[in-house]
Motif scaffolding. Structure first.
Motif, mmCIF file in Angstrom:
data_model
loop_
_atom_site.group_PDB
_atom_site.id
_atom_site.type_symbol
_atom_site.label_atom_id
_atom_site.label_comp_id
_atom_site.label_asym_id
_atom_site.label_seq_id
_atom_site.Cartn_x
_atom_site.Cartn_y
_atom_site.Cartn_z
ATOM 1 N N MET A 1 0.825 -1.189 0.000
ATOM 2 C CA MET A 1 0.000 0.000 0.000
ATOM 3 C C MET A 1 0.872 1.258 0.000
ATOM 4 O O MET A 1 0.603 2.183 -0.735
ATOM 5 N N PHE A 2 1.855 1.286 0.883
ATOM 6 C CA PHE A 2 2.796 2.405 0.922
ATOM 7 C C PHE A 2 4.141 1.939 0.397
ATOM 8 O O PHE A 2 4.530 0.786 0.574
ATOM 9 N N SER A 3 4.871 2.852 -0.191
ATOM 10 C CA SER A 3 6.209 2.497 -0.654
ATOM 11 C C SER A 3 7.169 2.489 0.535
ATOM 12 O O SER A 3 6.857 2.989 1.617
ATOM 13 N N THR A 4 8.319 1.943 0.324
ATOM 14 C CA THR A 4 9.323 1.864 1.383
ATOM 15 C C THR A 4 9.745 3.252 1.838
ATOM 16 O O THR A 4 9.895 3.503 3.040
ATOM 17 N N PHE A 9 9.768 7.599 5.904
ATOM 18 C CA PHE A 9 9.454 8.987 6.236
ATOM 19 C C PHE A 9 8.468 9.053 7.399
ATOM 20 O O PHE A 9 8.634 9.862 8.308
ATOM 21 N N ALA A 10 7.438 8.212 7.388
ATOM 22 C CA ALA A 10 6.447 8.218 8.461
ATOM 23 C C ALA A 10 7.080 7.854 9.793
ATOM 24 O O ALA A 10 6.829 8.511 10.819
ATOM 25 N N ILE A 11 7.915 6.849 9.814
ATOM 26 C CA ILE A 11 8.592 6.444 11.053
ATOM 27 C C ILE A 11 9.511 7.552 11.538
ATOM 28 O O ILE A 11 9.517 7.897 12.730
#
Length: 62
Positions: A1-4, A9-11
């Motif tokens: 769903m999300f790219s690596t 970036f989120a973390i």
């Protein structure tokens, strides 16, 4: 769903945000103790007002 890259970036964003919030909280802790020293009185007043409304409601209902 999300790219690596998006997951990294989120973390990274969450970790930096939490560290910043801790730093700001510790910096403002001294001022908060002086400015908000009797806030419990406001809480007691608010709860008393709510209790008064319930008492009035009970007396009006009968």
């Amino acid at each position: 769903m999300f790219s690596t890259g998006q997951l990294y970036f989120a973390i990274f964003f969450v970790i930096v945000f939490i560290i910043a919030m801790i730093f700001v909280y510790k910096k403002d802790l001294k001022e908060m103790k002086n400015q908000y020293n009797k806030t419990y009185l406001i809480l007691i007043g608010f709860l008393s007002f709510i209790a008064l409304l319930f008492v009035i409601k009970i007396f009006i209902k009968d």
